[in-house]
Design a protein around this motif. Structure first.
Motif, mmCIF file in Angstrom:
data_model
loop_
_atom_site.group_PDB
_atom_site.id
_atom_site.type_symbol
_atom_site.label_atom_id
_atom_site.label_comp_id
_atom_site.label_asym_id
_atom_site.label_seq_id
_atom_site.Cartn_x
_atom_site.Cartn_y
_atom_site.Cartn_z
ATOM 1 N N TYR A 1 5.907 50.922 -58.648
ATOM 2 C CA TYR A 1 4.958 51.389 -56.924
ATOM 3 C C TYR A 1 5.601 50.560 -56.012
ATOM 4 O O TYR A 1 5.133 49.540 -56.031
ATOM 5 N N LYS A 2 5.357 51.340 -55.118
ATOM 6 C CA LYS A 2 5.836 51.202 -53.496
ATOM 7 C C LYS A 2 7.412 50.439 -53.519
ATOM 8 O O LYS A 2 7.403 49.180 -52.862
ATOM 9 N N ALA A 3 7.691 50.640 -54.591
ATOM 10 C CA ALA A 3 9.020 49.710 -54.742
ATOM 11 C C ALA A 3 10.579 50.450 -53.561
ATOM 12 O O ALA A 3 11.192 49.490 -54.141
ATOM 13 N N ASN A 4 10.261 51.480 -52.965
ATOM 14 C CA ASN A 4 10.898 52.428 -51.926
ATOM 15 C C ASN A 4 10.305 51.303 -50.845
ATOM 16 O O ASN A 4 11.412 51.712 -49.595
ATOM 17 N N ARG A 5 9.471 50.479 -50.611
ATOM 18 C CA ARG A 5 9.241 49.390 -49.390
ATOM 19 C C ARG A 5 9.687 48.482 -49.056
ATOM 20 O O ARG A 5 10.211 48.036 -49.843
ATOM 21 N N SER A 6 10.292 48.359 -47.923
ATOM 22 C CA SER A 6 11.053 47.543 -47.761
ATOM 23 C C SER A 6 10.736 46.140 -47.206
ATOM 24 O O SER A 6 9.606 46.296 -47.344
ATOM 25 N N ASP A 7 10.978 44.987 -47.623
ATOM 26 C CA ASP A 7 11.048 43.369 -46.689
ATOM 27 C C ASP A 7 9.974 43.490 -44.894
ATOM 28 O O ASP A 7 10.870 44.166 -44.278
ATOM 29 N N PRO A 8 9.058 43.362 -45.489
ATOM 30 C CA PRO A 8 8.694 43.117 -43.927
ATOM 31 C C PRO A 8 9.895 42.246 -42.529
ATOM 32 O O PRO A 8 11.046 41.179 -43.252
ATOM 33 N N PRO A 9 9.880 42.491 -41.291
ATOM 34 C CA PRO A 9 10.756 41.284 -40.972
ATOM 35 C C PRO A 9 10.589 40.230 -40.477
ATOM 36 O O PRO A 9 9.754 39.864 -41.287
ATOM 37 N N ASP A 10 11.583 39.491 -40.739
ATOM 38 C CA ASP A 10 11.998 37.958 -41.081
ATOM 39 C C ASP A 10 10.895 37.527 -40.077
ATOM 40 O O ASP A 10 10.534 36.240 -40.165
ATOM 41 N N ASP A 11 11.117 38.175 -38.542
ATOM 42 C CA ASP A 11 10.290 37.560 -37.534
ATOM 43 C C ASP A 11 8.815 37.726 -37.935
ATOM 44 O O ASP A 11 7.400 36.720 -36.966
ATOM 45 N N LEU A 12 8.451 38.571 -38.292
ATOM 46 C CA LEU A 12 6.853 39.032 -39.043
ATOM 47 C C LEU A 12 6.163 37.691 -40.251
ATOM 48 O O LEU A 12 5.382 37.572 -40.400
ATOM 49 N N LYS A 13 7.009 37.801 -41.271
ATOM 50 C CA LYS A 13 7.040 37.071 -42.374
ATOM 51 C C LYS A 13 5.633 35.982 -41.818
ATOM 52 O O LYS A 13 5.251 35.637 -42.989
ATOM 53 N N PRO A 14 6.306 34.529 -41.096
ATOM 54 C CA PRO A 14 5.770 33.650 -40.502
ATOM 55 C C PRO A 14 4.373 33.952 -40.213
ATOM 56 O O PRO A 14 3.614 32.770 -39.961
ATOM 57 N N GLN A 15 3.822 35.268 -40.208
ATOM 58 C CA GLN A 15 2.673 34.914 -39.403
ATOM 59 C C GLN A 15 2.014 35.986 -39.701
ATOM 60 O O GLN A 15 -0.004 36.128 -39.163
ATOM 61 N N PHE A 16 2.052 36.480 -41.067
ATOM 62 C CA PHE A 16 0.771 36.660 -42.188
ATOM 63 C C PHE A 16 0.193 35.659 -42.275
ATOM 64 O O PHE A 16 -1.232 36.268 -41.814
ATOM 65 N N ASP A 17 0.274 34.440 -42.789
ATOM 66 C CA ASP A 17 -0.492 33.252 -42.768
ATOM 67 C C ASP A 17 -1.510 33.053 -42.126
ATOM 68 O O ASP A 17 -2.974 32.740 -41.509
ATOM 69 N N ILE A 18 -0.942 33.152 -40.561
ATOM 70 C CA ILE A 18 -1.307 32.863 -38.686
ATOM 71 C C ILE A 18 -3.339 33.976 -39.360
ATOM 72 O O ILE A 18 -3.665 33.539 -38.651
ATOM 73 N N ILE A 19 -1.965 34.855 -39.268
ATOM 74 C CA ILE A 19 -3.233 36.286 -38.782
ATOM 75 C C ILE A 19 -3.875 36.298 -39.627
ATOM 76 O O ILE A 19 -5.092 36.490 -38.811
ATOM 77 N N LYS A 20 -3.967 36.149 -40.306
ATOM 78 C CA LYS A 20 -5.141 36.153 -41.422
ATOM 79 C C LYS A 20 -6.050 35.275 -41.020
ATOM 80 O O LYS A 20 -7.706 35.000 -41.717
ATOM 81 N N ASN A 21 -5.453 34.007 -40.975
ATOM 82 C CA ASN A 21 -7.014 33.048 -40.129
ATOM 83 C C ASN A 21 -7.001 33.315 -38.918
ATOM 84 O O ASN A 21 -9.110 33.111 -38.368
ATOM 85 N N VAL A 22 -6.852 34.276 -38.621
ATOM 86 C CA VAL A 22 -7.557 34.773 -36.301
ATOM 87 C C VAL A 22 -9.163 34.846 -37.064
ATOM 88 O O VAL A 22 -9.956 34.631 -36.483
ATOM 89 N N PRO A 23 -9.284 36.385 -37.897
ATOM 90 C CA PRO A 23 -10.987 36.111 -37.991
ATOM 91 C C PRO A 23 -12.231 34.854 -37.692
ATOM 92 O O PRO A 23 -12.594 35.695 -37.261
ATOM 93 N N ASN A 24 -11.101 34.791 -38.382
ATOM 94 C CA ASN A 24 -12.167 33.269 -38.808
ATOM 95 C C ASN A 24 -12.606 32.779 -36.676
ATOM 96 O O ASN A 24 -13.616 32.272 -36.981
ATOM 97 N N HIS A 25 -11.576 32.754 -36.679
ATOM 98 C CA HIS A 25 -12.401 32.647 -35.169
ATOM 99 C C HIS A 25 -12.928 32.999 -33.798
ATOM 100 O O HIS A 25 -13.762 32.636 -33.305
ATOM 101 N N PHE A 26 -12.809 34.234 -34.682
ATOM 102 C CA PHE A 26 -13.917 35.654 -34.639
ATOM 103 C C PHE A 26 -15.593 35.290 -34.735
ATOM 104 O O PHE A 26 -15.678 36.182 -34.711
ATOM 105 N N ASN A 27 -15.259 34.443 -35.728
ATOM 106 C CA ASN A 27 -16.522 33.899 -36.559
ATOM 107 C C ASN A 27 -17.019 35.730 -37.233
ATOM 108 O O ASN A 27 -17.641 36.280 -37.744
ATOM 109 N N LEU A 28 -15.592 35.620 -37.848
ATOM 110 C CA LEU A 28 -15.460 37.032 -39.142
ATOM 111 C C LEU A 28 -14.931 36.561 -40.180
ATOM 112 O O LEU A 28 -14.133 36.011 -39.988
#
Length: 379
Positions: free
Chosen positions: A82-109
């Motif tokens: 399942y989804k084994a055909n998908r490539s890994d995310p770009p290297d410069d995107l990987k460190p942004q995932f955790d930061i992005i997931k915290n963004v909604p908290n600053h919008f009170n979401l």
């Protein structure tokens, strides 16, 4: 979007926005070298979306942002490919995932994810609980897999096409109504998720068969009635694949909610709340700015009511003035905009103006002008 009542829950497919934000903007870096283009794009998209919902629909709307927790889910135990055909995310995107997931908290979401499940499963589960609590649900996503959830109380809004998706749209796309979408997908498979389906059966034939037999299970029981020999043999030979595929495409609606529905209530967004430096150690709070003067070193020299420009900043090579596009620009928008610009890495002179112009074109709250009569050009 049609009018959203205060007894409605809006679920945003956050994972879908991440890649869209990443590819929408050129590379951008924080002062320490951390990539932030996806962070900037996501923040901009989310802010605009939330403002549109709250301003157009009367305010006090409950909104939550849902993310994928990880690549591996319970579906990989059912079907390792399942989804084994998908490539890994770009290297410069990987460190942004955790930061992005915290963004909604600053919008009170609420930012929601749950290990072992996809964002789609959480959206399905929250939708079901909300419906049981007599709430309408609007799903903000372009993901076709979520169309199986649409009914009289659950609708989708496609942010790319900017249109609402209802039962008639699902019928047009799949050839069946929402409650039969999983059966069509089970037969036709999905190459993007590496879902096998039944070889030789495409979406149109799958829709014909499901409209005639109702479900994959009933089709398999009555496969001897299929007149086309190749189709019958393929179905009988691959009936196990068909059932596995149906299990893969069926969204879980009984996932334990990481955050109770009662905690998703609307909380007003105030501009005096300091924004956390995305990934940084200190908090930054900006006052209201009347304009920003930018130089080729990407230092922000604010000319503000309450803050004087730092004397150690170099004089701009070519003064570029950024001002609010209208009197309706809010302090929250200023804060977010200045906040991210302040974390850019130094750009070379040849790409500066083009980069700022592109950033501003995706951030419609502001306009860019130059003090000289002609815009600077760089070769």
């Amino acid at each position: 979007m049609n009018s959203i009542s205060k007894e409605e829950l809006v679920l945003i497919d956050g994972s879908g926005y991440i890649f869209r934000a990443y590819y929408a903007l050129p590379p951008m870096y924080r002062s320490d070298g951390l990539p932030v283009n996806a962070v900037f794009g996501f923040s901009n998209m989310l802010l605009k979306l939330v403002e549109d919902i709250q301003s157009e629909k009367g305010g006090n709307v409950e909104i939550a942002v849902i993310f994928d927790a990880a690549r591996e889910t319970f579906r990989n135990k059912i079907y390792p490919q399942y989804k084994a055909n998908r490539s890994d995310p770009p290297d410069d995107l990987k460190p942004q995932f955790d930061i992005i997931k915290n963004v909604p908290n600053h919008f009170n979401l609420k930012s929601i994810e749950y290990k072992g499940y996809e964002a789609d499963d959480l959206i399905a589960s929250y939708s079901k609980v909300a419906e049981q609590n007599k709430k309408k649900v609007t799903i903000i996503s372009s993901d076709k897999d979520l169309m199986q959830l649409i009914n009289n109380n659950i609708t989708m809004f496609d942010p790319l096409k900017k249109k609402e998706i209802g039962k008639e749209n699902v019928l047009e796309k799949f050839g069946v109504l929402p409650d039969k979408v999983i059966d069509v997908q089970a037969l036709a498979g999905d190459s993007s998720d590496n879902i096998p389906g039944v070889p030789g059966i495409g979406p149109k034939i799958a829709a014909q068969l499901i409209n005639e037999y109702g479900t994959v299970e009933n089709l398999i029981r009555n496969s001897h009635k299929i007149k086309q020999e190749k189709r019958r043999i393929s179905l009988e030979t691959n009936k196990d694949l068909a059932m596995i595929s149906k299990e893969l495409v069926t969204l879980k609606q009984d996932v334990k909610l990481p955050i109770p529905l009662s905690e998703l209530g609307f909380i007003p967004l105030t501009s005096n709340k300091p924004l956390v430096s995305f990934g940084g150690k200190r908090k930054i709070d900006f006052p209201i700015f009347s304009q920003i003067v930018m130089s080729s070193d990407i230092n922000v020299a604010p000319e503000s009511i309450n803050l004087k420009a730092k004397s150690d900043l170099p004089k701009p090579d070519f003064p570029v003035i950024i001002t609010p596009a209208s009197s309706m620009t809010t302090e929250v928008e200023w804060t977010l905009f200045v906040f991210i610009l302040n974390h850019f890495k130094k750009f070379d002179l040849s790409s500066l103006f083009k980069t700022i112009t592109l950033v501003l074109s995706s951030f419609p709250f502001f306009k860019l002008t130059c003090k000289s009569n002609e815009s600077p050009s760089f070769n």
